[in-house]
Design an enzyme around this catalytic site. Sequence first.
Site, PDB file in Angstrom:
ATOM      1  N   ARG A   1       1.156   9.946   5.702  1.00 43.56           N
ATOM      2  CA  ARG A   1       1.367   8.599   6.241  1.00 43.56           C
ATOM      3  C   ARG A   1       2.674   7.985   5.721  1.00 43.56           C
ATOM      4  O   ARG A   1       2.799   6.777   5.632  1.00 43.56           O
ATOM      5  CB  ARG A   1       0.202   7.696   5.827  1.00 43.56           C
TER       6      ARG A   1
ATOM      7  N   LYS B   1       0.856  -1.187   0.000  1.00 39.85           N
ATOM      8  CA  LYS B   1       0.000   0.000   0.000  1.00 39.85           C
ATOM      9  C   LYS B   1       0.889   1.233   0.000  1.00 39.85           C
ATOM     10  O   LYS B   1       1.678   1.452   0.925  1.00 39.85           O
ATOM     11  CB  LYS B   1      -0.903  -0.004   1.232  1.00 39.85           C
TER      12      LYS B   1
ATOM     13  N   LYS C   1      -2.158  -1.604  -3.830  1.00 38.88           N
ATOM     14  CA  LYS C   1      -3.023  -0.432  -3.783  1.00 38.88           C
ATOM     15  C   LYS C   1      -2.210   0.842  -3.822  1.00 38.88           C
ATOM     16  O   LYS C   1      -1.225   0.913  -3.080  1.00 38.88           O
ATOM     17  CB  LYS C   1      -3.829  -0.510  -2.482  1.00 38.88           C
TER      18      LYS C   1
HETATM   19  C1  PBG Z   1      -7.090   3.307   5.547  1.00 42.03           C
HETATM   20  C2  PBG Z   1      -7.542   3.253   4.138  1.00 42.03           C
HETATM   21  C3  PBG Z   1      -7.426   4.259   3.171  1.00 42.03           C
HETATM   22  C4  PBG Z   1      -8.001   3.760   2.019  1.00 42.03           C
HETATM   23  C5  PBG Z   1      -8.464   2.478   2.301  1.00 42.03           C
HETATM   24  N1  PBG Z   1      -8.153   2.183   3.615  1.00 42.03           N
HETATM   25  C6  PBG Z   1      -6.944   5.642   3.279  1.00 42.03           C
HETATM   26  C7  PBG Z   1      -5.566   5.969   3.636  1.00 42.03           C
HETATM   27  O1  PBG Z   1      -4.689   5.103   3.690  1.00 42.03           O
HETATM   28  O2  PBG Z   1      -5.351   7.145   3.860  1.00 42.03           O
HETATM   29  C8  PBG Z   1      -8.081   4.499   0.712  1.00 42.03           C
HETATM   30  C9  PBG Z   1      -9.044   3.937  -0.283  1.00 42.03           C
HETATM   31  C10 PBG Z   1      -9.375   4.856  -1.386  1.00 42.03           C
HETATM   32  O3  PBG Z   1      -8.741   5.898  -1.602  1.00 42.03           O
HETATM   33  O4  PBG Z   1     -10.311   4.528  -2.119  1.00 42.03           O
HETATM   34  N2  PBG Z   1      -8.098   2.851   6.418  1.00 42.03           N
END
Ligand code: PBG
Length: 323
Positions: free
Chosen positions: A214, A193, A245
């Site tokens: 983050r 991610k 992702k």
């Molecule tokens: C964190 C999470 C995020 C997304 C899914 N789970 C946001 C982040 O990491 O800031 C993003 C999903 C999207 O942008 O569609 N709980």
Amino acid sequence: MRRPRRLRTTPAMRRLVRETHVHPAQLVLPVFVREGLEAPREIESLPGVRQHTLDSLAGVIDEAAAAGIGGVMLFAIPEVRDATGTAACAADGILNLAIARAAEASAGRLVVMADLCLDEFTDHGHCGVLAADGSVDNDATLEVYAQMALAQARAGAEVLGLSGMMDGQTAAVRAALDAEGLIDVSILAYSAKYASAAYGPFRDAVESELVGDRKAYQMDPANRREGLVESTLDEAEGADIVMVKPALPYLDVLADVAAASAVPVAAYHVSGEYSQIEAAAERGWIDRRVAHLEAVTSIVRAGADIVLTYAAVEAATWLKEDM
Ligand code: PBG
């Protein structure tokens, strides 16, 4: 003369030689549930996507099941946030209530998944609890994730989506589930991610309180090899499914992970990827249906078995029309 165009002459010929077929069962719809809402509310930066009430959630599940998609991924926005994300672990916390409601409405017609992360529940918006110096405390967060996992599993979640990017989170959650006999609950690890700009609309959708970024836990977009490090670790820690992702900007990573992985691979076409298509389509610059189907097809072609997309229900309908 060798003429590759022969295989492109008619729709039937193109269908015959097509390498990639996407099936609705591969698609997963992310769904937002907001505590304290009276009626569903549109999310401005995610056209066509809403924050739902527990009651309207049941309707979404029905629609998704009727479309034949594979599952839903639940996210929830609580009324009250605090430093440690208490509402995430409470049996009557909004996400756990939503899980129970979705499991009931689904009645086995699709797979109910839940996001396991603290960012919607903390008042600082980070994905974990903070140490005294303000940094995210990895190992203290694992203890909260373990409790959150038990609450989600007991509410009826079949798959837990570990999206917090803490080291060791898959092992910690697996151990907690197994110790409580919750052996049939699966883990979908958000393995690779990346710290992406494409989460912007999602942060509106969950009313994120995050200040800063983050980057100390999500991955650097510049790193390809590290995607494999993360997915390999998650697989070894017991992930049942691994994920990459965002999706389209990271198809190289997705192809690497798909080639190396012994477990199913998912990819998340995230909010910013979705909204880019929607915004251009609104202006008449792009064909929405063609663009969404091209995105999903490309993600599957690169190696994903499962695709999370906000267009899942519509895409399922389009795919059936095209069959
Ligand atoms: C964190 C999470 C995020 C997304 C899914 N789970 C946001 C982040 O990491 O800031 C993003 C999903 C999207 O942008 O569609 N709980």
